[in-house]
Design a protein around this motif. Structure first.
Motif, mmCIF file in Angstrom:
data_model
loop_
_atom_site.group_PDB
_atom_site.id
_atom_site.type_symbol
_atom_site.label_atom_id
_atom_site.label_comp_id
_atom_site.label_asym_id
_atom_site.label_seq_id
_atom_site.Cartn_x
_atom_site.Cartn_y
_atom_site.Cartn_z
ATOM 1 N N SER A 131 -30.869 5.872 24.138
ATOM 2 C CA SER A 131 -32.175 6.473 23.866
ATOM 3 C C SER A 131 -33.051 5.348 23.328
ATOM 4 C CB SER A 131 -32.060 7.577 22.812
ATOM 5 O OG SER A 131 -31.182 8.573 23.271
ATOM 6 N N VAL A 132 -34.264 5.226 23.875
ATOM 7 C CA VAL A 132 -35.041 4.013 23.603
ATOM 8 C C VAL A 132 -36.391 4.324 22.955
ATOM 9 C CG1 VAL A 132 -36.056 1.938 24.629
ATOM 10 C CG2 VAL A 132 -33.939 2.859 25.564
ATOM 11 N N ALA A 144 -47.042 1.855 27.733
ATOM 12 C CA ALA A 144 -45.851 2.382 27.051
ATOM 13 C C ALA A 144 -45.513 3.780 27.570
ATOM 14 C CB ALA A 144 -46.090 2.416 25.540
ATOM 15 N N ASP A 145 -46.545 4.614 27.778
ATOM 16 C CA ASP A 145 -46.305 5.969 28.294
ATOM 17 C C ASP A 145 -45.697 5.912 29.696
ATOM 18 O OD1 ASP A 145 -47.218 7.168 26.004
ATOM 19 O OD2 ASP A 145 -49.235 7.586 26.762
ATOM 20 N N ILE A 167 -38.461 6.307 32.446
ATOM 21 C CA ILE A 167 -37.128 6.517 31.868
ATOM 22 C C ILE A 167 -36.758 8.001 31.932
ATOM 23 C CG2 ILE A 167 -35.821 6.485 29.688
ATOM 24 C CD1 ILE A 167 -37.273 3.822 29.025
ATOM 25 N N VAL A 168 -37.709 8.837 31.510
ATOM 26 C CA VAL A 168 -37.434 10.281 31.456
ATOM 27 C C VAL A 168 -37.223 10.839 32.867
ATOM 28 C CG1 VAL A 168 -38.417 12.532 30.814
ATOM 29 C CG2 VAL A 168 -38.582 10.599 29.229
ATOM 30 N N SER A 169 -38.044 10.375 33.826
ATOM 31 C CA SER A 169 -37.871 10.923 35.187
ATOM 32 C C SER A 169 -36.559 10.446 35.814
ATOM 33 C CB SER A 169 -39.083 10.633 36.068
ATOM 34 O OG SER A 169 -39.183 9.261 36.261
ATOM 35 N N ALA A 175 -36.541 8.622 25.913
ATOM 36 C CA ALA A 175 -37.375 7.562 25.330
ATOM 37 C C ALA A 175 -38.605 8.168 24.683
ATOM 38 C CB ALA A 175 -37.802 6.572 26.416
ATOM 39 N N ILE A 176 -39.122 7.456 23.670
ATOM 40 C CA ILE A 176 -40.424 7.813 23.086
ATOM 41 C C ILE A 176 -41.227 6.519 22.938
ATOM 42 C CG2 ILE A 176 -39.658 9.862 21.808
ATOM 43 C CD1 ILE A 176 -39.719 8.021 19.237
#
Ligand code: NAP
Length: 249
Positions: free
Chosen positions: A32-33, A44-45, A51-53, A58-59
């Motif tokens: 998790s990043v 950054a978004d 990453i999420v897709s 990640a956040i």
């Protein structure tokens, strides 16, 4: 099983370039990043969305990692969201090449405040958040710490300092099983090197002519090495500088 399943990583300066590639590779191995950035929220978004897709976690967290209070906030947020820390990648850095006669106090402090002081303060906070099993700090240094090209005295000095900090902290933190290593890249094609005009320059041609593998690098050449240094594959490696340069020294 993925190499970094269940691990929590903070990557500074991960909105673009080498940091973005490292964040994505760590996440692809199950970490998790926390994708840190200074001003490029959009970048950054985008990294977080990728990453999420791909099924990862990640956040994005904004923090200027040259500032102690903002560094503290970065790790407080990490703790709040993910509850622990295992991997810290000190990647955020700036480079400006000036000949001796153009060096100013501002040029010096800008680079040292982020590349050296920021890296030390981030390591200080990171070390507080690593658990009983230890952790891995990966400092993004540079081949210039020992190649020392002309017109780069201040930048090269920041990276020589990073190498010294890496070796000293490896000795200091080893008893807590916190490993501290650096990756020393050669010239890499990133948003930063494009903006600095390096990719289209004669300097790039000179570098390629001196590089045994005959090309400059891409962020994907660096990121798998960060995964190696983050994972238990490198469990008995600390205080090392890994040159990832196509053979350039
Ligand atoms: P880049 O494309 O310029 O990206 C720099 C990243 O650092 C961005 O995400 C930027 O965020 C972030 N950043 C800048 N100042 C920051 C601050 N004060 N706090 C938090 N984040 C900050 O850089 P790069 O070429 O990928 O280089 C990354 C690292 O590799 C640096 O340490 C550099 O010295 C080292 N390196 C690069 C090369 C190369 O040829 N590219 C070679 C050897 C070593 P924002 O976009 O939000 O500003």
């Amino acid at each position: 099983m993925k190499k970094l399943e269940g691990k929590i990583a903070v990557v500074t300066g991960a909105s673009k370039g080498i940091g973005a590639a490292i964040a994505k590779h760590l996440a692809a191995e199950g970490a998790s990043v926390v994708v840190n950035y200074a001003s490029s929220k959009e970048g950054a978004d985008r990294v977080v969305d990728e990453i999420v897709s791909d099924g990862g976690k990640a956040i994005a967290v904004q923090a200027n990692v040259a500032q102690k209070a903002e560094i503290e906030r970065l790790f407080e947020k990490t703790q709040q969201v993910f509850g622990k820390l295992d991997i810290l990648v000190n990647n955020a850095g700036i480079y400006e090449n000036f000949p001796l006669e153009d060096i100013t106090e501002e040029h010096f402090h800008k680079q040292f405040d982020l590349n050296v002081l920021g890296l030390i303060l981030t390591s200080q906070q990171g070390a507080k958040h690593f658990g009983a099993t230890g952790g891995s700090i990966i400092n993004i240094s540079s081949v210039v710490s020992t190649l020392t090209p002309p017109n780069s005295s201040v930048y090269s000095a920041t990276k020589a300092a990073v190498d010294a900090v890496t070796k000293s902290l490896a000795k200091e933190l080893g008893s807590r099983n916190i490993r501290v290593n650096s990756i020393n890249p050669g010239m890499i094609e990133t948003e930063g090197t494009h903006t600095a005009g390096m990719i289209e320059s004669d300097f790039r041609k000179q570098i390629e002519a001196q590089t045994p593998l005959g090309r400059i690098g891409q962020p994907q050449d660096i990121a798998p090495v960060a995964v190696f240094l983050a994972s238990s594959d490198s469990a008995w490696i600390t205080g090392e500088a890994l040159y990832v340069t196509g053979g350039l020294r």
